[in-house]
Design a protein around this motif. Structure first.
Motif, short mmCIF file in Angstrom:
data_model
loop_
_atom_site.label_atom_id
_atom_site.label_comp_id
_atom_site.label_asym_id
_atom_site.label_seq_id
_atom_site.Cartn_x
_atom_site.Cartn_y
_atom_site.Cartn_z
N ALA A 164 0.79 -1.09 0.02
CA ALA A 164 0.19 0.06 -0.21
C ALA A 164 0.93 1.13 -0.18
N ARG A 165 1.68 1.30 0.87
CA ARG A 165 2.78 2.37 0.79
C ARG A 165 3.63 2.42 -0.54
N LEU A 166 3.98 1.60 -1.04
CA LEU A 166 4.56 1.44 -2.39
C LEU A 166 3.63 2.18 -3.48
N ARG A 167 2.28 1.42 -3.59
CA ARG A 167 1.33 2.29 -4.41
C ARG A 167 1.16 3.58 -4.21
N GLN A 168 1.13 4.22 -2.80
CA GLN A 168 0.84 5.36 -2.44
C GLN A 168 2.17 6.58 -3.09
N SER A 169 3.45 5.68 -2.60
CA SER A 169 4.51 6.47 -3.41
C SER A 169 4.48 6.49 -4.63
N SER A 170 4.18 5.55 -5.30
CA SER A 170 3.98 5.64 -6.63
C SER A 170 3.11 6.37 -7.15
N GLY A 171 2.06 6.60 -6.56
CA GLY A 171 0.91 7.60 -7.22
C GLY A 171 1.26 8.77 -6.98
N ALA A 172 2.08 9.14 -5.85
CA ALA A 172 2.75 10.55 -5.63
C ALA A 172 3.68 10.83 -6.86
N ILE A 173 4.54 10.04 -7.10
CA ILE A 173 5.49 10.13 -8.11
C ILE A 173 4.88 10.55 -9.39
N THR A 174 3.99 9.35 -9.74
CA THR A 174 3.18 9.69 -10.98
C THR A 174 2.41 11.09 -11.12
N ALA A 175 2.10 11.45 -10.12
CA ALA A 175 1.24 12.87 -9.92
C ALA A 175 2.24 13.93 -10.12
N ARG A 176 3.44 13.87 -9.48
CA ARG A 176 4.17 14.83 -9.66
C ARG A 176 4.93 14.94 -11.22
N GLN A 177 5.16 13.84 -11.51
CA GLN A 177 5.62 13.78 -13.11
C GLN A 177 4.45 14.42 -13.97
N GLN A 178 3.41 13.83 -13.34
CA GLN A 178 2.23 14.84 -14.30
C GLN A 178 2.19 16.34 -14.14
N LEU A 179 2.43 16.54 -13.04
CA LEU A 179 2.45 18.30 -12.67
C LEU A 179 3.50 18.78 -13.59
N GLU A 180 4.65 18.22 -13.50
CA GLU A 180 6.02 18.76 -14.45
C GLU A 180 5.48 18.84 -15.72
N GLU A 181 4.78 17.92 -16.22
CA GLU A 181 4.53 17.95 -17.73
C GLU A 181 3.70 18.96 -18.06
N MET A 182 2.71 19.09 -16.99
CA MET A 182 1.83 20.23 -17.17
C MET A 182 2.39 21.63 -17.26
N LYS A 183 3.44 21.74 -16.17
CA LYS A 183 4.09 22.90 -16.09
C LYS A 183 4.83 23.20 -17.13
N ARG A 184 5.36 22.10 -17.95
CA ARG A 184 6.19 22.25 -19.05
C ARG A 184 5.64 22.80 -20.13
N ALA A 185 4.28 21.92 -20.34
CA ALA A 185 3.38 22.26 -21.42
C ALA A 185 2.91 23.75 -21.42
N ARG A 186 2.71 24.02 -20.34
CA ARG A 186 2.10 25.52 -20.00
C ARG A 186 3.01 26.62 -20.41
N SER A 187 4.51 26.20 -19.90
CA SER A 187 5.54 27.15 -20.24
C SER A 187 5.77 27.29 -21.52
N VAL A 188 5.70 26.17 -22.28
CA VAL A 188 5.83 26.08 -23.86
C VAL A 188 4.72 27.07 -24.56
N GLN A 189 3.41 26.50 -24.25
CA GLN A 189 2.43 27.48 -24.51
C GLN A 189 2.69 28.89 -24.27
N THR A 190 2.84 29.37 -23.21
CA THR A 190 3.26 30.84 -22.94
C THR A 190 4.33 31.36 -23.75
N ASP A 191 5.31 30.42 -24.13
CA ASP A 191 6.50 31.25 -24.82
C ASP A 191 5.94 31.25 -26.14
N THR A 192 5.25 30.43 -26.70
CA THR A 192 4.80 30.18 -28.16
C THR A 192 3.63 31.54 -28.01
#
Length: 236
Positions: free
Chosen positions: A203-231
């Motif tokens: 359960a802890r592993l799954r919870q940790s995996s979920g947090a990592i996945t969410a952080r990765q998604q957040l970083e991707e969203m931030k990069r996508a937003r940054s790219v969109q702003t630059d454009t």
């Protein structure tokens, strides 16, 4: 008068106590009771034997007297015939009187002899019966004492078996059974605990995996937003 009654009652009470005591002793020692009964019958047998001997002696005495008087009667009858043959009337009268007296005496002796025979036979029958009863009582004593000893041996064995309680053994097995059940429960509990630990780690592993996945998604969203702003800025 009251003193006499008191002494009589006291004597009866003492006799009762003695009788109960003797009865109790005889119950606890039946061989004594049997032997006392046998000795008593042997004593009566001896008394009856003496009485029977006296009866038989009287019978023999009567028989001897009867034989003597019969012999005397035969002699007097011969003398009477001789007196009649020789016309000795006076002597004949005397002989007839003796003859009559002897015949009367012989008749009485014959009755006594018959009674003596009956008495002797009854006495002998009683002796035989008592002797048989004594032997019967001796046989009963041996048989009953053997049965009592056998019963006492069985009771002793039963008491020993009753004293051999299996409670300790049963309790010991109960303790062993309880120990085995506890050991099995502990083993099962350890397995369950291990399973629980794995579940928690997973359960802890799954919870940790979920947090990592969410952080990765957040970083991707931030990069996508940054790219969109630059454009957007370059277009203006």
């Amino acid at each position: 008068m009251a003193d006499i009654n008191f002494v009589g009652r006291l004597s009866n009470l003492w006799s009762g106590f003695v009788s109960l005591w003797i009865t109790d002793v005889e119950k606890r020692h039946p061989e004594i009771a049997y032997q006392n009964a046998i000795d008593s019958m042997i004593g009566k047998y001896g008394q009856l034997k003496s009485a029977t001997a006296a009866i038989m002696r009287r019978r023999e005495e009567i028989s001897a007297r009867l034989e003597n008087e019969r012999n005397e009667l035969a002699a007097i009858s011969a003398d009477l015939n001789a007196a009649l043959a020789t016309s000795q009337d006076e002597l004949g009268i005397v002989l007839i009187q003796k003859k009559n007296a002897l015949e009367a005496s012989i008749k009485v002796l014959e009755q006594e002899m018959e009674q003596a025979r009956t008495d002797a036979q009854e006495a002998k029958d009683s002796l035989i019966q008592i002797k048989a009863e004594i032997q019967k009582l001796k046989d009963e004593k041996d048989r009953m004492l053997a049965q009592m000893h056998s019963a006492q041996a069985r009771l002793k064995i039963q008491n020993q078996l009753d004293g051999l309680s299996v409670d300790a053994e049963v309790r010991a097995l109960d303790n062993v059974r309880e120990h085995i059940r506890n050991t099995v429960a502990e083993a099962k509990m350890g397995s369950e605990l291990r399973d629980s630990d794995l579940d928690i780690k997973l359960a802890r592993l799954r919870q940790s995996s979920g947090a990592i996945t969410a952080r990765q998604q957040l970083e991707e969203m931030k990069r996508a937003r940054s790219v969109q702003t630059d454009t957007t800025g370059k277009s203006m």
